[in-house]
Design an enzyme around this catalytic site. Sequence first.
Site, PDB file in Angstrom:
ATOM      1  N   ARG A  93       1.069  -1.143  -0.249  1.00 27.16           N
ATOM      2  CA  ARG A  93      -0.025  -0.031   0.064  1.00 27.16           C
ATOM      3  C   ARG A  93       0.895   1.112  -0.115  1.00 27.16           C
ATOM      4  NH1 ARG A  93      -4.822   1.392   4.035  1.00 27.16           N
ATOM      5  NH2 ARG A  93      -5.583   3.406   3.181  1.00 27.16           N
ATOM      6  N   HIS A 181      -7.957   6.935   0.335  1.00 27.19           N
ATOM      7  CA  HIS A 181      -8.636   5.659   0.625  1.00 27.19           C
ATOM      8  C   HIS A 181      -9.244   5.236  -0.500  1.00 27.19           C
ATOM      9  CE1 HIS A 181      -9.911   7.500   4.785  1.00 27.19           C
ATOM     10  NE2 HIS A 181      -8.744   6.616   5.139  1.00 27.19           N
ATOM     11  N   ARG A 241      -7.686  14.075  13.447  1.00 28.60           N
ATOM     12  CA  ARG A 241      -7.693  14.947  12.366  1.00 28.60           C
ATOM     13  C   ARG A 241      -8.640  15.838  12.439  1.00 28.60           C
ATOM     14  NH1 ARG A 241      -6.087  11.021   7.373  1.00 28.60           N
ATOM     15  NH2 ARG A 241      -5.882   9.411   9.053  1.00 28.60           N
ATOM     16  N   GLU A 379      -9.172  -3.576   1.630  1.00 27.15           N
ATOM     17  CA  GLU A 379      -8.023  -2.814   1.023  1.00 27.15           C
ATOM     18  C   GLU A 379      -6.858  -3.974   0.813  1.00 27.15           C
ATOM     19  OE1 GLU A 379      -8.515  -0.449   4.347  1.00 27.15           O
ATOM     20  OE2 GLU A 379      -8.051   1.462   3.095  1.00 27.15           O
TER      21      GLU A 379
END
Length: 397
Positions: A93, A181, A241, A379
């Site tokens: 990734r 994402h 965040r 993912e």
Amino acid sequence: MTDAILVLNAGSSSIKFSVFEAQGGKLEPGVRGQAEGLYTKPRFVAKSAAGAVVAEKSWEEGTTLGHVGGVAHIGGWVSEQLASSRLVGVGHRVVHGGLDYSQPVRLDASVVTSLEKYIPLAPLHQPHNLKPIELLLQRQPDLPQVACFDTSFHRSNPEIAQRFALPAELHDAGVRRYGFHGLSYEYIASVLPKVDARAASGRTVVLHLGNGSSMCALAGGKSVASTMGFTAVEGLMMGTRCGAIDPGVILYLMDQRGMDTRAIEKLIYNQSGLLGVSGISSDMRVLLGHEDPRAALAVDLFLYRIRRELGSLVAALGGIDALVFTAGIGENSAVVRERVIADAAWLGVSIDAAANASGGPRISAADSKVSAWTLPTNEELMIATHTWRLLQGRESS
Ligand code: ADP
């Protein structure tokens, strides 16, 4: 001997791994786990596909295993486990593929050099993502490696959706909205045809709600807009965040509070969001179970920001046919899903409370104009699939 693919997801202090094995032309999940605390108090844990802990090792406080030691330990352990299969490739990734990589790519030294260009665009992730790649290229140059990017899926966004209202020179130099994402959204888009043909071919908003949260507008399964932008701090409020913020606030903090870049980075990435507003926790589970009004305020703001951004994505799509919830909060919190759907009633979506409480996958009422779903993202499987296909020549980079 069957093919096995190792997927690595390297962060600043941890490396997550998953193994997939080819069975009957399909990739099936095998062992998975992580090496964490790589520079402080390393710990390795591996689980079977069913979730049982199958290996554990801890190092003493103060041990520096680093990424080098972490990759070596994972690689060694995984090789020992592969009895009837052979490792044919490693999929990584990688957060940023910039404008150059709209597809996964087979890695070599020259590709790594071109990916280093994006370190300034994602300084908190990109250098760590690249470390295991460099290491394996040095130590096992014959082991094929593939990079899969969080940005690639959004390369289909129309030019206007990628643009900031800044001078053209900055846009041309790469200061634009990239979106992240992407591997999660690509996975959801890949399963939608089996779940809901109208959602797959129509206008769907996917809510990836985890520690990092974002939303993506899909038209016919392609990304046309997302809430994240130049960096993954834009858009929704997240665990730590802040999400969208008036850039004037940053100038104020610099001028009036004397904060430098690193202090502001820490504030907006690590000290804000659910944690900053509540002063209690970045974990949605903790906040939902807490009586302190600051916990309720943090959850309310999280939902209000989703409500606002949902309106914006529906406007970009010109309407909506389906909503899909995914990731830690989206997959597990019936309360959050219920509140998002109640806020979105004006769009013509209504909930099936019992289906929502039992985890779906369809959670909208039978007569709801807009369908709603909760679907687990994957993912890692997306990365393994790309890696396997690319190495077999079934996919081009
Ligand atoms: P990451 O972005 O790190 O991959 P995840 O997708 O694992 O994060 O999501 C983590 C978030 O999911 C945390 O805020 C956690 O509290 C939340 N979460 C997990 N299970 C539940 C649950 N049952 N109810 C509410 N929130 C949950």
